[in-house]
Write a protein that holds these residues in place. Structure first.
Motif, PDB file in Angstrom:
ATOM      1  N   ALA A   1      45.960  34.127  -2.952  1.00  0.00           N
ATOM      2  CA  ALA A   1      45.087  33.497  -2.514  1.00  0.00           C
ATOM      3  C   ALA A   1      44.143  33.875  -1.946  1.00  0.00           C
ATOM      4  CB  ALA A   1      45.644  31.504  -2.259  1.00  0.00           C
ATOM      5  N   GLN A   2      44.729  35.339  -1.479  1.00  0.00           N
ATOM      6  CA  GLN A   2      44.347  35.899   0.080  1.00  0.00           C
ATOM      7  C   GLN A   2      42.634  36.835  -1.403  1.00  0.00           C
ATOM      8  OE1 GLN A   2      46.721  38.987   2.152  1.00  0.00           O
ATOM      9  NE2 GLN A   2      45.169  40.397   1.788  1.00  0.00           N
ATOM     10  N   TRP A   3      43.199  37.471  -2.349  1.00  0.00           N
ATOM     11  CA  TRP A   3      42.526  38.153  -3.579  1.00  0.00           C
ATOM     12  C   TRP A   3      41.172  37.196  -3.682  1.00  0.00           C
ATOM     13  CZ3 TRP A   3      46.585  40.780  -6.780  1.00  0.00           C
ATOM     14  CH2 TRP A   3      47.027  41.434  -5.764  1.00  0.00           C
ATOM     15  N   ILE A   4      41.430  36.130  -4.060  1.00  0.00           N
ATOM     16  CA  ILE A   4      40.569  35.165  -4.198  1.00  0.00           C
ATOM     17  C   ILE A   4      39.523  34.626  -3.320  1.00  0.00           C
ATOM     18  CG2 ILE A   4      40.320  32.369  -5.128  1.00  0.00           C
ATOM     19  CD1 ILE A   4      42.749  33.380  -6.375  1.00  0.00           C
ATOM     20  N   ASN A   5      40.090  34.775  -1.961  1.00  0.00           N
ATOM     21  CA  ASN A   5      39.084  34.089  -1.035  1.00  0.00           C
ATOM     22  C   ASN A   5      38.244  35.515  -0.394  1.00  0.00           C
ATOM     23  OD1 ASN A   5      39.901  30.815   0.046  1.00  0.00           O
ATOM     24  ND2 ASN A   5      41.570  32.026   0.664  1.00  0.00           N
ATOM     25  N   GLU A   6      38.909  36.498  -0.963  1.00  0.00           N
ATOM     26  CA  GLU A   6      38.838  38.368  -0.882  1.00  0.00           C
ATOM     27  C   GLU A   6      37.064  37.799  -1.873  1.00  0.00           C
ATOM     28  OE1 GLU A   6      40.948  40.999  -0.354  1.00  0.00           O
ATOM     29  OE2 GLU A   6      41.957  40.795   2.113  1.00  0.00           O
ATOM     30  N   TRP A   7      37.371  38.035  -2.645  1.00  0.00           N
ATOM     31  CA  TRP A   7      36.061  37.596  -3.787  1.00  0.00           C
ATOM     32  C   TRP A   7      35.087  36.887  -3.472  1.00  0.00           C
ATOM     33  CZ3 TRP A   7      35.527  33.542  -6.829  1.00  0.00           C
ATOM     34  CH2 TRP A   7      34.583  33.204  -7.879  1.00  0.00           C
ATOM     35  N   SER A   8      35.485  35.716  -3.031  1.00  0.00           N
ATOM     36  CA  SER A   8      34.639  34.497  -2.444  1.00  0.00           C
ATOM     37  C   SER A   8      33.538  34.763  -1.896  1.00  0.00           C
ATOM     38  CB  SER A   8      35.301  32.864  -2.846  1.00  0.00           C
ATOM     39  OG  SER A   8      35.253  33.140  -1.706  1.00  0.00           O
ATOM     40  N   GLU A   9      34.305  35.228  -0.230  1.00  0.00           N
ATOM     41  CA  GLU A   9      33.203  35.638   0.474  1.00  0.00           C
ATOM     42  C   GLU A   9      32.197  37.595   0.169  1.00  0.00           C
ATOM     43  OE1 GLU A   9      36.257  36.757   3.028  1.00  0.00           O
ATOM     44  OE2 GLU A   9      36.867  34.648   3.947  1.00  0.00           O
ATOM     45  N   THR A  10      32.919  38.450  -0.955  1.00  0.00           N
ATOM     46  CA  THR A  10      31.576  39.078  -1.192  1.00  0.00           C
ATOM     47  C   THR A  10      31.066  38.353  -2.075  1.00  0.00           C
ATOM     48  OG1 THR A  10      34.097  40.396  -1.284  1.00  0.00           O
ATOM     49  CG2 THR A  10      32.357  41.627  -2.444  1.00  0.00           C
TER      50      THR A  10
ATOM     51  N   GLU B   1      37.172  25.293 -19.280  1.00  0.00           N
ATOM     52  CA  GLU B   1      37.537  23.766 -18.748  1.00  0.00           C
ATOM     53  C   GLU B   1      37.122  24.339 -16.895  1.00  0.00           C
ATOM     54  OE1 GLU B   1      41.780  23.171 -16.156  1.00  0.00           O
ATOM     55  OE2 GLU B   1      42.040  24.081 -17.077  1.00  0.00           O
ATOM     56  N   LEU B   2      36.885  25.576 -16.665  1.00  0.00           N
ATOM     57  CA  LEU B   2      35.648  25.760 -15.501  1.00  0.00           C
ATOM     58  C   LEU B   2      34.604  25.306 -15.266  1.00  0.00           C
ATOM     59  CD1 LEU B   2      37.435  29.262 -14.965  1.00  0.00           C
ATOM     60  CD2 LEU B   2      38.175  26.846 -13.605  1.00  0.00           C
ATOM     61  N   VAL B   3      33.257  25.596 -16.949  1.00  0.00           N
ATOM     62  CA  VAL B   3      32.327  25.078 -16.946  1.00  0.00           C
ATOM     63  C   VAL B   3      31.778  23.920 -16.560  1.00  0.00           C
ATOM     64  CG1 VAL B   3      30.670  24.799 -18.338  1.00  0.00           C
ATOM     65  CG2 VAL B   3      31.680  27.291 -18.164  1.00  0.00           C
ATOM     66  N   ASP B   4      33.855  23.253 -17.233  1.00  0.00           N
ATOM     67  CA  ASP B   4      33.381  21.842 -17.352  1.00  0.00           C
ATOM     68  C   ASP B   4      33.140  20.990 -15.534  1.00  0.00           C
ATOM     69  OD1 ASP B   4      33.212  21.372 -20.074  1.00  0.00           O
ATOM     70  OD2 ASP B   4      34.740  20.854 -20.775  1.00  0.00           O
ATOM     71  N   LYS B   5      33.883  21.962 -14.620  1.00  0.00           N
ATOM     72  CA  LYS B   5      33.930  21.152 -13.543  1.00  0.00           C
ATOM     73  C   LYS B   5      32.537  22.104 -12.991  1.00  0.00           C
ATOM     74  CE  LYS B   5      39.196  21.117 -13.427  1.00  0.00           C
ATOM     75  NZ  LYS B   5      40.006  21.468 -13.282  1.00  0.00           N
ATOM     76  N   GLY B   6      31.339  22.588 -13.394  1.00  0.00           N
ATOM     77  CA  GLY B   6      30.331  23.593 -13.014  1.00  0.00           C
ATOM     78  C   GLY B   6      30.504  24.612 -12.368  1.00  0.00           C
ATOM     79  N   VAL B   7      31.331  25.483 -12.472  1.00  0.00           N
ATOM     80  CA  VAL B   7      31.790  26.590 -12.125  1.00  0.00           C
ATOM     81  C   VAL B   7      30.640  27.106 -13.068  1.00  0.00           C
ATOM     82  CG1 VAL B   7      33.590  28.397 -12.499  1.00  0.00           C
ATOM     83  CG2 VAL B   7      34.283  26.157 -11.405  1.00  0.00           C
ATOM     84  N   ASP B   8      29.660  28.011 -12.397  1.00  0.00           N
ATOM     85  CA  ASP B   8      29.089  29.135 -12.914  1.00  0.00           C
ATOM     86  C   ASP B   8      29.146  30.862 -12.174  1.00  0.00           C
ATOM     87  OD1 ASP B   8      28.122  29.642 -10.453  1.00  0.00           O
ATOM     88  OD2 ASP B   8      25.918  28.092 -10.621  1.00  0.00           O
ATOM     89  N   GLU B   9      30.612  30.771 -11.691  1.00  0.00           N
ATOM     90  CA  GLU B   9      30.708  32.474 -11.492  1.00  0.00           C
ATOM     91  C   GLU B   9      32.312  32.101 -11.127  1.00  0.00           C
ATOM     92  OE1 GLU B   9      29.434  33.728  -7.272  1.00  0.00           O
ATOM     93  OE2 GLU B   9      27.498  32.394  -7.571  1.00  0.00           O
ATOM     94  N   VAL B  10      33.173  32.659 -12.306  1.00  0.00           N
ATOM     95  CA  VAL B  10      34.308  33.003 -12.560  1.00  0.00           C
ATOM     96  C   VAL B  10      35.040  34.207 -12.361  1.00  0.00           C
ATOM     97  CG1 VAL B  10      35.720  33.091 -14.488  1.00  0.00           C
ATOM     98  CG2 VAL B  10      34.503  31.225 -14.354  1.00  0.00           C
ATOM     99  N   PHE B  11      36.362  34.050 -11.212  1.00  0.00           N
ATOM    100  CA  PHE B  11      36.724  35.135 -11.206  1.00  0.00           C
ATOM    101  C   PHE B  11      38.515  35.249 -11.815  1.00  0.00           C
ATOM    102  CE2 PHE B  11      39.476  37.656  -7.440  1.00  0.00           C
ATOM    103  CZ  PHE B  11      39.864  38.537  -8.406  1.00  0.00           C
ATOM    104  N   LEU B  12      38.159  36.014 -12.831  1.00  0.00           N
ATOM    105  CA  LEU B  12      39.239  36.531 -14.415  1.00  0.00           C
ATOM    106  C   LEU B  12      40.165  37.597 -14.007  1.00  0.00           C
ATOM    107  CD1 LEU B  12      39.799  36.694 -17.173  1.00  0.00           C
ATOM    108  CD2 LEU B  12      38.589  38.764 -17.083  1.00  0.00           C
ATOM    109  N   ILE B  13      41.578  36.465 -13.842  1.00  0.00           N
ATOM    110  CA  ILE B  13      42.695  37.614 -13.125  1.00  0.00           C
ATOM    111  C   ILE B  13      43.509  37.684 -14.107  1.00  0.00           C
ATOM    112  CG2 ILE B  13      44.514  37.844 -11.593  1.00  0.00           C
ATOM    113  CD1 ILE B  13      42.907  35.848  -9.151  1.00  0.00           C
TER     114      ILE B  13
END
Length: 342
Positions: free
Chosen positions: A329-338, A108-120
């Motif tokens: 959401a905070q953890w996700i945003n921190e991951w994206s910034e890193t 589902e994520l790949v079909d949306k163009g995702v190539d970097e996944v944060f697995l939680i």
């Protein structure tokens, strides 16, 4: 493009015995759930358990099944939607077992163009049968089907100060107008051998009453230590007196030693000891499910009343608590910034 995959345990498609049997078969045949040789696991699961347990489990599922479906699935979907509203990346949901597979979630994520996944993995504590089986399967699927995908996993967050605060405050809010004599922290049990297998030092974990309190790198993967630490940290946050709360473990299976003390026996012991008003919280789960809604809220209460207990309060899991949603959401945003900085 970045994306997030939330992963929980899973659920049968329905509370009917045939669907429960299919689900239990997949779950119990996982080598990280029943960690014995394949021949022995096959004999135990397919030869014994699946011929006896599905009907009883189906009855239990029927007691807690919602009109919308499995409580675990419904609550997880609600959590996914709320987290999606808080972040700009695609957020998908998958289950380790059942029809909502991790492969489907990644696709589902790949079909949306995702190539970097944060697995939680939606488990505060690390365990072979929860976090590890999710991350291992996700990596196998990446290698087999998504070789261009980059996956990074959220580590166990049992001692994260923000998580402890969210959990403690949710407990405080739920018990605000309720009177109780004892607060029991009940965690899902695992066989003692799982603790020793996860010990990266191969020598620290002795399950002897002191190893969990003795500092060690083994604690990074010690489920028992992490459960006891959640109890300790929440107890400190809520300023509970030492004798007013305790830890236990539920849902044992088979005849091998599992983590103790057992929740059902603890409820019975406390009731016989004179505790009249008990509250129970289940911090191994972030979403209410069969183990919290039936095993604790129904069976646990029945045991408590049988031994003279009067009031039995079950504290809901974090579910869709907005503080929990915002923390994810905070953890996700921190991951994206890193990732961006890297």
């Amino acid at each position: 493009m970045k994306g997030v995959l939330l992963v929980n345990l899973g659920s049968p498609d329905s509370p009917e015995p045939k669907d429960v049997k299919k689900y239990l078969g997949e779950f119990l045949m996982d080598e990280r759930v029943i960690d014995v040789p394949l021949w022995a696991r096959t004999l135990l699961v397919k030869g014994i358990i699946l011929n006896t347990r599905p009907k009883a489990s189906a009855k239990a599922y029927k007691k807690i099944w919602w009109e919308e479906g499995s409580p675990l699935i419904v609550l997880s979907e609600q959590l996914q939607h709320k987290v999606q509203e808080e972040v700009e990346f695609p957020v998908a949901l998958a289950m380790r077992y059942g029809s909502m597979t991790i492969k489907k979630g990644l696709q589902e994520l790949v079909d949306k163009g995702v190539d970097e996944v944060f697995l939680i993995p939606l488990y505060p504590q690390f365990a072979m049968a929860t976090t590890e089986t999710i991350t291992v399967l996700a990596e196998e699927l990446r290698q087999q089907h998504f070789p261009n995908l980059k996956i990074e996993s959220l580590p166990a967050f049992y001692n994260n100060p923000d998580y402890i605060s969210v959990l403690a405050e949710s407990i405080k809010a739920d018990l605000k107008d309720k009177d109780y004599d004892h607060l029991l922290f009940s965690y899902h049990g695992v066989p003692e051998r799982h603790i020793r297998k996860s010990d990266i030092t191969k020598s620290h974990c002795k399950i002897d009453g002191s190893c969990c309190e003795t500092p060690s790198i083994a604690h990074e993967f010690c489920y028992r230590h992490q459960c006891k630490e959640v109890t300790r940290l929440v107890g400190e946050h809520l300023e509970l007196t030492p004798d007013s709360y305790s830890t236990s473990f539920q849902s044992r299976l088979g005849f091998d030693p599992w983590l103790q003390p057992y929740t059902d026996r603890t409820i019975e012991r406390l009731g016989k000891k004179g505790v009249k008003k008990m509250a129970i919280v289940t911090p191994a789960f972030v979403s209410d499910c069969l183990e919290t809604l039936e095993e604790i809220a129904m069976e646990g209460e029945e045991i408590f009343h049988e031994v003279g207990g009067q009031e039995f309060t079950t504290v809901p899991c974090l579910n869709t608590n907005m503080s929990w949603v915002k923390l994810l959401a905070q953890w996700i945003n921190e991951w994206s910034e890193t990732v961006v900085e890297a």
